[in-house]
Scaffold this motif. Structure first.
Motif, PDB file in Angstrom:
ATOM      1  N   LEU A  87      10.865  -5.370  -5.245  1.00 18.07           N
ATOM      2  CA  LEU A  87      11.735  -4.766  -6.253  1.00 18.07           C
ATOM      3  C   LEU A  87      11.477  -3.266  -6.406  1.00 18.07           C
ATOM      4  N   ASN A  88      10.227  -2.836  -6.249  1.00 19.42           N
ATOM      5  CA  ASN A  88       9.945  -1.405  -6.352  1.00 19.42           C
ATOM      6  C   ASN A  88      10.693  -0.620  -5.284  1.00 19.42           C
ATOM      7  N   TYR A  89      10.641  -1.096  -4.058  1.00 18.54           N
ATOM      8  CA  TYR A  89      11.363  -0.407  -2.992  1.00 18.54           C
ATOM      9  C   TYR A  89      12.865  -0.437  -3.239  1.00 18.54           C
ATOM     10  N   MET A  90      13.392  -1.609  -3.552  1.00 15.88           N
ATOM     11  CA  MET A  90      14.833  -1.721  -3.714  1.00 15.88           C
ATOM     12  C   MET A  90      15.351  -0.957  -4.934  1.00 15.88           C
ATOM     13  N   GLY A  91      14.611  -0.994  -6.021  1.00 17.68           N
ATOM     14  CA  GLY A  91      15.041  -0.284  -7.220  1.00 17.68           C
ATOM     15  C   GLY A  91      15.095   1.214  -6.991  1.00 17.68           C
ATOM     16  N   ARG A  92      14.040   1.755  -6.371  1.00 23.55           N
ATOM     17  CA  ARG A  92      13.994   3.198  -6.087  1.00 23.55           C
ATOM     18  C   ARG A  92      15.102   3.601  -5.125  1.00 23.55           C
ATOM     19  N   MET A  93      15.229   2.877  -4.034  1.00 19.50           N
ATOM     20  CA  MET A  93      16.208   3.255  -3.020  1.00 19.50           C
ATOM     21  C   MET A  93      17.642   3.034  -3.492  1.00 19.50           C
ATOM     22  N   SER A  94      17.874   1.964  -4.227  1.00 19.14           N
ATOM     23  CA  SER A  94      19.220   1.713  -4.749  1.00 19.14           C
ATOM     24  C   SER A  94      19.599   2.744  -5.812  1.00 19.14           C
ATOM     25  N   GLY A 110      25.850  -0.536  -9.280  1.00 17.60           N
ATOM     26  CA  GLY A 110      25.187   0.429  -8.423  1.00 17.60           C
ATOM     27  C   GLY A 110      25.507   0.210  -6.971  1.00 17.60           C
ATOM     28  N   VAL A 111      24.757   0.923  -6.126  1.00 17.80           N
ATOM     29  CA  VAL A 111      24.884   0.812  -4.672  1.00 17.80           C
ATOM     30  C   VAL A 111      23.540   0.341  -4.138  1.00 17.80           C
ATOM     31  N   ILE A 112      23.563  -0.641  -3.277  1.00 17.31           N
ATOM     32  CA  ILE A 112      22.338  -1.284  -2.826  1.00 17.31           C
ATOM     33  C   ILE A 112      21.728  -0.548  -1.633  1.00 17.31           C
ATOM     34  N   SER A 113      20.405  -0.435  -1.665  1.00 23.57           N
ATOM     35  CA  SER A 113      19.644   0.102  -0.542  1.00 23.57           C
ATOM     36  C   SER A 113      18.236  -0.485  -0.600  1.00 23.57           C
ATOM     37  N   GLY A 114      17.657  -0.714   0.567  1.00 25.28           N
ATOM     38  CA  GLY A 114      16.275  -1.185   0.624  1.00 25.28           C
ATOM     39  C   GLY A 114      16.103  -2.645   0.965  1.00 25.28           C
ATOM     40  N   LEU A 115      17.175  -3.327   1.331  1.00 23.38           N
ATOM     41  CA  LEU A 115      17.054  -4.743   1.670  1.00 23.38           C
ATOM     42  C   LEU A 115      16.061  -5.006   2.809  1.00 23.38           C
ATOM     43  N   PRO A 116      15.987  -4.178   3.851  1.00 24.71           N
ATOM     44  CA  PRO A 116      15.003  -4.443   4.910  1.00 24.71           C
ATOM     45  C   PRO A 116      13.560  -4.382   4.418  1.00 24.71           C
ATOM     46  N   LEU A 117      13.283  -3.531   3.428  1.00 24.23           N
ATOM     47  CA  LEU A 117      11.921  -3.444   2.902  1.00 24.23           C
ATOM     48  C   LEU A 117      11.603  -4.631   2.005  1.00 24.23           C
ATOM     49  N   ALA A 118      12.585  -5.056   1.231  1.00 23.96           N
ATOM     50  CA  ALA A 118      12.371  -6.237   0.396  1.00 23.96           C
ATOM     51  C   ALA A 118      12.125  -7.459   1.277  1.00 23.96           C
ATOM     52  N   ALA A 119      12.925  -7.600   2.323  1.00 19.97           N
ATOM     53  CA  ALA A 119      12.736  -8.729   3.235  1.00 19.97           C
ATOM     54  C   ALA A 119      11.352  -8.677   3.875  1.00 19.97           C
ATOM     55  N   ALA A 120      10.920  -7.477   4.245  1.00 18.21           N
ATOM     56  CA  ALA A 120       9.608  -7.325   4.879  1.00 18.21           C
ATOM     57  C   ALA A 120       8.479  -7.680   3.926  1.00 18.21           C
ATOM     58  N   ALA A 121       8.643  -7.366   2.644  1.00 15.34           N
ATOM     59  CA  ALA A 121       7.592  -7.673   1.674  1.00 15.34           C
ATOM     60  C   ALA A 121       7.311  -9.172   1.628  1.00 15.34           C
ATOM     61  N   PHE A 122       8.359  -9.966   1.594  1.00 14.21           N
ATOM     62  CA  PHE A 122       8.171 -11.424   1.559  1.00 14.21           C
ATOM     63  C   PHE A 122       7.698 -11.946   2.918  1.00 14.21           C
ATOM     64  N   ARG A 123       8.278 -11.432   3.994  1.00 18.64           N
ATOM     65  CA  ARG A 123       7.906 -11.914   5.332  1.00 18.64           C
ATOM     66  C   ARG A 123       6.457 -11.604   5.675  1.00 18.64           C
ATOM     67  N   ILE A 124       6.026 -10.392   5.368  1.00 21.97           N
ATOM     68  CA  ILE A 124       4.654 -10.001   5.704  1.00 21.97           C
ATOM     69  C   ILE A 124       3.656 -10.769   4.848  1.00 21.97           C
ATOM     70  N   ASP A 150       7.265  -1.922   8.268  1.00 17.60           N
ATOM     71  CA  ASP A 150       6.121  -2.829   8.201  1.00 17.60           C
ATOM     72  C   ASP A 150       4.854  -2.103   7.785  1.00 17.60           C
ATOM     73  N   ASP A 151       4.661  -0.895   8.294  1.00 18.57           N
ATOM     74  CA  ASP A 151       3.460  -0.129   7.945  1.00 18.57           C
ATOM     75  C   ASP A 151       3.438   0.195   6.455  1.00 18.57           C
ATOM     76  N   ALA A 152       4.571   0.665   5.932  1.00 20.81           N
ATOM     77  CA  ALA A 152       4.642   1.036   4.516  1.00 20.81           C
ATOM     78  C   ALA A 152       4.497  -0.182   3.615  1.00 20.81           C
ATOM     79  N   VAL A 153       5.161  -1.266   3.977  1.00 17.11           N
ATOM     80  CA  VAL A 153       5.117  -2.466   3.136  1.00 17.11           C
ATOM     81  C   VAL A 153       3.720  -3.065   3.127  1.00 17.11           C
ATOM     82  N   ARG A 154       3.043  -3.057   4.257  1.00 17.23           N
ATOM     83  CA  ARG A 154       1.660  -3.572   4.277  1.00 17.23           C
ATOM     84  C   ARG A 154       0.767  -2.764   3.333  1.00 17.23           C
ATOM     85  N   ARG A 155       0.914  -1.447   3.368  1.00 14.74           N
ATOM     86  CA  ARG A 155       0.110  -0.610   2.473  1.00 14.74           C
ATOM     87  C   ARG A 155       0.435  -0.897   1.015  1.00 14.74           C
TER      88      ARG A 155
END
Length: 285
Positions: free
Chosen positions: A106-113, A51-65, A12-17
């Motif tokens: 997408l930035n978080y998910m693309g980088r992490m994936s 590919g292999v997926i990573s970062g779904l919790p951050l993507a979800a947080a971006a929309f939720r926040i 949450d802290d990172a996504v808010r920033r």
């Protein structure tokens, strides 16, 4: 697969920033100017490549926040493989909110994936051996927890998270301390009994001092595979072994076949290409 965990407070802290950085002072002026507040949207996040997926919790947080009214429904889990065109998540809610939070998600998910995908490629190359692929501290500032999590999503393992995790005596430490023996003795005298000690060597003639003094792990740095195999045979399981230096997809198999326990790969976090993910949207009023 190893249990995956990300501290929700860090997320949450990172996504808010990230949202604050993207929205600036006036918000998404393009969306505000072109999309009416009453419009709703349904969208999917889809992968353009395998590919292999990573970062779904951050993507979800971006929309939720940004807007709790946006609904984010993962179609996959972090660590899952995706084919080209595969749906990763479904999103619905106010169209303005979906569009404004899209890029951060997408930035978080693309980088992490991308990191997870590269890690999986390395893991696949050594799966016939006992070697584990591990990451390093060569991470993007502020992104270490997320990038190391992505390594785990790809089937790799984490090395130390920071300088305070464990003792890792490298060549410069050895040079200043006066040698392998002196460095190991100083480290043992300084740290607590629960702190692991690893020491880096790049020559076989340094191994005798390591075996005499003892360490938890010996890092075989930039050694030829033949020399690594010799070192592993001499160690005979008394100390865990890690290989590093010059590791890429062309060399990692030969390194793993020397019998080392771990192979650290800086490229996982400093050179992984982003996995191409896109958000495909339909607007309705």
């Amino acid at each position: 697969m190893t249990t995956l965990f990300l501290n929700p407070l860090l997320i949450d802290d990172a996504v808010r920033r990230a949202l604050e950085e993207d929205l600036g002072r006036a918000g998404d002026i393009t969306t505000l100017a072109t999309i009416p507040p009453s419009a709703t949207a349904k969208a999917v996040i889809a992968s353009r490549k395998a590919g292999v997926i990573s970062g779904l919790p951050l993507a979800a947080a971006a929309f939720r926040i940004f807007d709790p009214a946006v609904r984010f429904e993962p179609a996959l889990q972090d660590g899952d493989r995706v084919a080209p065109g595969g749906v990763v998540a479904r999103i619905s809610g106010p169209a303005q909110s979906v569009l404004s939070a899209e890029r951060v998600a997408l930035n978080y998910m693309g980088r992490m994936s991308g990191i997870a995908t590269m890690t999986a490629a390395f893991v696949d190359r050594v799966k016939h051996t006992k070697a584990r692929i591990v990451c390093t501290r060569k991470t993007t500032p502020g992104m270490r927890a997320f990038e190391k999590y992505a390594v785990k999503c790809g089937g790799g393992a984490n090395h130390r998270f920071g300088l305070d995790d464990a003792v890792l005596i490298k060549d410069n430490h050895i040079a200043v301390a006066g040698g392998v023996t002196q460095a190991l003795r100083a480290a043992k005298a300084a740290v607590g009994h629960l702190v692991k000690i690893e020491i880096e060597i790049d020559r076989l003639d340094q191994l005798d001092a390591v075996l005499a003094e003892g360490a938890d792990v010996v890092l075989l740095d930039n050694m030829a595979p033949a020399d690594m195999a010799t070192a592993v045979a001499r160690i005979a399981g008394r100390i865990r072994t890690e290989a590093s230096g010059g590791v890429n997809l062309d060399t990692v198999q030969a390194i793993a076949e020397t019998g080392v326990d771990m192979i650290s790969v800086g490229a996982l976090t400093h050179s992984a290409p982003v996995l191409d993910l896109g958000l495909d949207i339909a607007i309705s009023s």
